[in-house]
Design a protein around this motif. Structure first.
Motif, PDB file in Angstrom:
ATOM      1  N   THR A  95      54.043  48.639 -65.765  1.00  0.00           N
ATOM      2  CA  THR A  95      53.136  49.551 -65.081  1.00  0.00           C
ATOM      3  C   THR A  95      52.487  50.448 -66.119  1.00  0.00           C
ATOM      4  O   THR A  95      53.152  51.295 -66.710  1.00  0.00           O
ATOM      5  CB  THR A  95      53.909  50.396 -64.054  1.00  0.00           C
ATOM      6  OG1 THR A  95      54.703  49.525 -63.270  1.00  0.00           O
ATOM      7  CG2 THR A  95      52.982  51.163 -63.159  1.00  0.00           C
ATOM      8  N   ASP A  96      51.217  50.245 -66.363  1.00  0.00           N
ATOM      9  CA  ASP A  96      50.509  51.019 -67.375  1.00  0.00           C
ATOM     10  C   ASP A  96      50.017  52.327 -66.759  1.00  0.00           C
ATOM     11  O   ASP A  96      49.484  52.335 -65.644  1.00  0.00           O
ATOM     12  CB  ASP A  96      49.328  50.217 -67.912  1.00  0.00           C
ATOM     13  CG  ASP A  96      48.597  50.957 -69.004  1.00  0.00           C
ATOM     14  OD1 ASP A  96      49.262  51.630 -69.814  1.00  0.00           O
ATOM     15  OD2 ASP A  96      47.354  50.885 -69.031  1.00  0.00           O
ATOM     16  N   HIS A  97      50.233  53.408 -67.478  1.00  0.00           N
ATOM     17  CA  HIS A  97      49.767  54.711 -67.005  1.00  0.00           C
ATOM     18  C   HIS A  97      49.410  55.584 -68.202  1.00  0.00           C
ATOM     19  O   HIS A  97      49.850  55.350 -69.318  1.00  0.00           O
ATOM     20  CB  HIS A  97      50.832  55.389 -66.140  1.00  0.00           C
ATOM     21  CG  HIS A  97      52.069  55.776 -66.880  1.00  0.00           C
ATOM     22  ND1 HIS A  97      53.000  54.854 -67.315  1.00  0.00           N
ATOM     23  CD2 HIS A  97      52.539  56.982 -67.269  1.00  0.00           C
ATOM     24  CE1 HIS A  97      53.985  55.475 -67.930  1.00  0.00           C
ATOM     25  NE2 HIS A  97      53.728  56.779 -67.928  1.00  0.00           N
ATOM     26  N   HIS A  98      48.581  56.585 -67.935  1.00  0.00           N
ATOM     27  CA  HIS A  98      48.185  57.540 -68.958  1.00  0.00           C
ATOM     28  C   HIS A  98      49.292  58.586 -69.047  1.00  0.00           C
ATOM     29  O   HIS A  98      49.563  59.301 -68.084  1.00  0.00           O
ATOM     30  CB  HIS A  98      46.847  58.176 -68.560  1.00  0.00           C
ATOM     31  CG  HIS A  98      46.289  59.078 -69.598  1.00  0.00           C
ATOM     32  ND1 HIS A  98      46.203  60.427 -69.404  1.00  0.00           N
ATOM     33  CD2 HIS A  98      45.800  58.834 -70.831  1.00  0.00           C
ATOM     34  CE1 HIS A  98      45.673  60.977 -70.481  1.00  0.00           C
ATOM     35  NE2 HIS A  98      45.419  60.030 -71.354  1.00  0.00           N
ATOM     36  N   HIS A  99      49.948  58.666 -70.197  1.00  0.00           N
ATOM     37  CA  HIS A  99      51.133  59.518 -70.317  1.00  0.00           C
ATOM     38  C   HIS A  99      50.860  61.002 -70.094  1.00  0.00           C
ATOM     39  O   HIS A  99      51.615  61.643 -69.364  1.00  0.00           O
ATOM     40  CB  HIS A  99      51.824  59.286 -71.668  1.00  0.00           C
ATOM     41  CG  HIS A  99      52.615  58.023 -71.680  1.00  0.00           C
ATOM     42  ND1 HIS A  99      53.970  57.992 -71.507  1.00  0.00           N
ATOM     43  CD2 HIS A  99      52.230  56.728 -71.818  1.00  0.00           C
ATOM     44  CE1 HIS A  99      54.399  56.747 -71.537  1.00  0.00           C
ATOM     45  NE2 HIS A  99      53.354  55.951 -71.730  1.00  0.00           N
ATOM     46  N   ARG A 126      44.476  57.017 -80.843  1.00  0.00           N
ATOM     47  CA  ARG A 126      43.312  57.772 -80.373  1.00  0.00           C
ATOM     48  C   ARG A 126      43.623  59.265 -80.318  1.00  0.00           C
ATOM     49  O   ARG A 126      42.813  60.092 -80.729  1.00  0.00           O
ATOM     50  CB  ARG A 126      42.901  57.276 -78.991  1.00  0.00           C
ATOM     51  CG  ARG A 126      41.599  57.870 -78.501  1.00  0.00           C
ATOM     52  CD  ARG A 126      41.185  57.340 -77.140  1.00  0.00           C
ATOM     53  NE  ARG A 126      41.071  55.892 -77.118  1.00  0.00           N
ATOM     54  CZ  ARG A 126      41.772  55.099 -76.307  1.00  0.00           C
ATOM     55  NH1 ARG A 126      42.646  55.603 -75.471  1.00  0.00           N
ATOM     56  NH2 ARG A 126      41.602  53.803 -76.329  1.00  0.00           N
ATOM     57  N   SER A 127      44.811  59.616 -79.862  1.00  0.00           N
ATOM     58  CA  SER A 127      45.202  61.027 -79.792  1.00  0.00           C
ATOM     59  C   SER A 127      45.287  61.639 -81.179  1.00  0.00           C
ATOM     60  O   SER A 127      44.812  62.765 -81.405  1.00  0.00           O
ATOM     61  CB  SER A 127      46.548  61.177 -79.100  1.00  0.00           C
ATOM     62  OG  SER A 127      46.462  60.773 -77.775  1.00  0.00           O
ATOM     63  N   SER A 128      45.868  60.904 -82.125  1.00  0.00           N
ATOM     64  CA  SER A 128      45.999  61.458 -83.484  1.00  0.00           C
ATOM     65  C   SER A 128      44.635  61.587 -84.155  1.00  0.00           C
ATOM     66  O   SER A 128      44.389  62.554 -84.875  1.00  0.00           O
ATOM     67  CB  SER A 128      46.945  60.609 -84.330  1.00  0.00           C
ATOM     68  OG  SER A 128      46.421  59.326 -84.533  1.00  0.00           O
ATOM     69  N   ILE A 155      40.248  65.175 -86.024  1.00  0.00           N
ATOM     70  CA  ILE A 155      38.843  65.619 -85.945  1.00  0.00           C
ATOM     71  C   ILE A 155      38.792  67.072 -85.536  1.00  0.00           C
ATOM     72  O   ILE A 155      38.047  67.878 -86.100  1.00  0.00           O
ATOM     73  CB  ILE A 155      38.049  64.730 -84.969  1.00  0.00           C
ATOM     74  CG1 ILE A 155      37.880  63.334 -85.560  1.00  0.00           C
ATOM     75  CG2 ILE A 155      36.688  65.344 -84.648  1.00  0.00           C
ATOM     76  CD1 ILE A 155      37.299  62.319 -84.594  1.00  0.00           C
ATOM     77  N   HIS A 156      39.608  67.437 -84.561  1.00  0.00           N
ATOM     78  CA  HIS A 156      39.654  68.824 -84.090  1.00  0.00           C
ATOM     79  C   HIS A 156      40.106  69.763 -85.225  1.00  0.00           C
ATOM     80  O   HIS A 156      39.512  70.817 -85.446  1.00  0.00           O
ATOM     81  CB  HIS A 156      40.590  68.923 -82.893  1.00  0.00           C
ATOM     82  CG  HIS A 156      40.638  70.261 -82.257  1.00  0.00           C
ATOM     83  ND1 HIS A 156      39.575  70.789 -81.574  1.00  0.00           N
ATOM     84  CD2 HIS A 156      41.625  71.198 -82.236  1.00  0.00           C
ATOM     85  CE1 HIS A 156      39.908  71.995 -81.146  1.00  0.00           C
ATOM     86  NE2 HIS A 156      41.146  72.251 -81.520  1.00  0.00           N
TER      87      HIS A 156
END
Length: 122
Positions: free
Chosen positions: A80-84, A108-110, A115-116
């Motif tokens: 079950t794939d979900h956005h953590h 993608r998060s890192s 960038i931030h």
């Protein structure tokens, strides 16, 4: 050989099939309870009835179209794939695609974090 009354045999068959149906229903209810509890524990949010129906009925992976195999382990098992961060349910996919998608999400998060940070230091 003793005589078997066909009406009695039919009634016994109905009773046997009803018991089997109840056993199967109890088994599905048990699986549903276990899956729902594990999804709640993992933080998945959504309509669990709908997610369970997708989980049971979907035969192919949403990403790679690979056919699911039975069992709990292996690359082609259901996941079950979900956005953590949000817990939002996405799709039922195979274990291999779920692992790859998790790696991409972390990457993608890192990248976004770097960038931030880069723009904050300017």
């Amino acid at each position: 050989m003793p005589y078997k009354d066909p009406i009695v045999a039919r009634e016994k068959s109905k009773i046997r099939s009803k018991r089997q149906w109840e056993r199967d229903k109890n088994k599905i209810d048990y699986i549903k309870r276990r899956r729902t509890n594990s999804w709640k524990h993992a933080g998945i949010k959504g309509d669990y009835e709908e997610i369970f129906q997708l989980y049971i009925n979907q035969k192919k992976c949403y990403d790679c179209n690979g056919i699911f195999t039975d069992g709990k382990k292996g690359k082609n098992c259901r996941a079950t794939d979900h956005h953590h961060p949000s817990g939002h349910f996405r799709h039922i996919i195979c274990q291999g695609c779920n692992t790859n998608r998790g790696k991409m999400d972390r990457l993608r998060s890192s990248i976004c974090l770097e960038i931030h940070r880069h723009h904050l230091l300017k």
